[in-house]
Scaffold this motif. Structure first.
Motif, mmCIF file in Angstrom:
data_model
loop_
_atom_site.group_PDB
_atom_site.id
_atom_site.type_symbol
_atom_site.label_atom_id
_atom_site.label_comp_id
_atom_site.label_asym_id
_atom_site.label_seq_id
_atom_site.Cartn_x
_atom_site.Cartn_y
_atom_site.Cartn_z
ATOM 1 N N HIS A 45 60.475 -32.305 17.453
ATOM 2 C CA HIS A 45 61.858 -31.817 17.371
ATOM 3 C C HIS A 45 62.797 -33.012 17.351
ATOM 4 O O HIS A 45 62.483 -34.065 17.925
ATOM 5 C CB HIS A 45 62.208 -30.928 18.570
ATOM 6 C CG HIS A 45 61.611 -29.560 18.513
ATOM 7 N ND1 HIS A 45 62.227 -28.485 17.910
ATOM 8 C CD2 HIS A 45 60.426 -29.092 18.966
ATOM 9 C CE1 HIS A 45 61.456 -27.416 18.005
ATOM 10 N NE2 HIS A 45 60.350 -27.749 18.644
ATOM 11 N N ASP A 96 53.641 -30.796 17.574
ATOM 12 C CA ASP A 96 55.013 -30.326 17.413
ATOM 13 C C ASP A 96 55.964 -31.511 17.474
ATOM 14 O O ASP A 96 55.648 -32.534 18.094
ATOM 15 C CB ASP A 96 55.369 -29.301 18.499
ATOM 16 C CG ASP A 96 56.653 -28.555 18.173
ATOM 17 O OD1 ASP A 96 56.877 -28.230 16.993
ATOM 18 O OD2 ASP A 96 57.448 -28.300 19.103
ATOM 19 N N HIS A 137 55.148 -26.244 23.140
ATOM 20 C CA HIS A 137 54.855 -25.772 21.780
ATOM 21 C C HIS A 137 53.527 -26.330 21.267
ATOM 22 O O HIS A 137 52.749 -25.616 20.631
ATOM 23 C CB HIS A 137 55.990 -26.144 20.821
ATOM 24 C CG HIS A 137 57.267 -25.401 21.107
ATOM 25 N ND1 HIS A 137 58.405 -25.536 20.355
ATOM 26 C CD2 HIS A 137 57.561 -24.493 22.075
ATOM 27 C CE1 HIS A 137 59.356 -24.746 20.845
ATOM 28 N NE2 HIS A 137 58.871 -24.108 21.892
HETATM 29 ZN ZN LIG Z 1 58.622 -26.679 18.711
#
Ligand SMILES: [Zn+2]
Length: 163
Positions: A10, A8, A42
């Protein structure tokens, strides 16, 4: 036993809290996302879902679903652990690497591990969290965002090998 892998990433934005592994970390910026954008959780969720070929986090918790707006990702992780339990599987162990040039994460690693371990009901010794930088390379190196990788092993429950 089954193995799972998750990834993941971000972007950093101003005006949001930085939450990693359920720990709020003092920093000038936070991560952009529908939920709390906790990359550590995540990545682990995706690894656990992947181990049972159950799809990904976005399928189970779509960003169009207002129920998940701003929710703690530890809540999502508990849901994923329950999905595994429904199929008579438990987390055996997980290893997560979070990639961030800044801030320094070492002081928060133990608390992250404790939060994850509680959410999935696994012993602390089965949950590893590590942090690394990329020596300034790439989007993490420019501190434009953060990424996390996770692998996990899951086992059938009731065999004495499960989480
Ligand atoms: Zn995420």
């Amino acid at each position: 036993m089954r193995i799972g892998f998750g990834y993941d990433a971000h972007a950093f934005v101003s005006g949001r809290a930085l939450i990693l592994g359920g720990v709020t970390i003092p920093y000038a910026r936070g991560l952009q996302g529908h939920s709390d954008a906790d990359v550590v959780v995540h990545a682990l969720c995706d690894a656990m879902l992947g181990a049972l070929a159950l799809g990904d986090l976005g399928q189970h918790f779509p960003s169009t679903d207002e129920r998940w707006r701003g929710v703690s990702s530890l809540c999502l992780l508990r849901h994923v652990a329950a999905l595994l339990a429904e199929q008579q599987y438990g987390l055996h162990n997980a290893d997560i690497t979070v990639v961030a040039q800044q801030p320094r994460l070492a002081p928060y690693i133990t608390q992250m591990r404790q939060n994850l371990s509680a959410a999935v009901d696994a012993e602390l010794g089965r949950i590893s969290v590590k942090a690394t930088t990329t020596d300034g390379l790439g989007f993490t190196g420019r501190a434009a965002g953060m990424a996390a990788y996770a692998v996990c092993l899951i086992c059938p429950q009731g065999t004495g090998q499960g989480g």
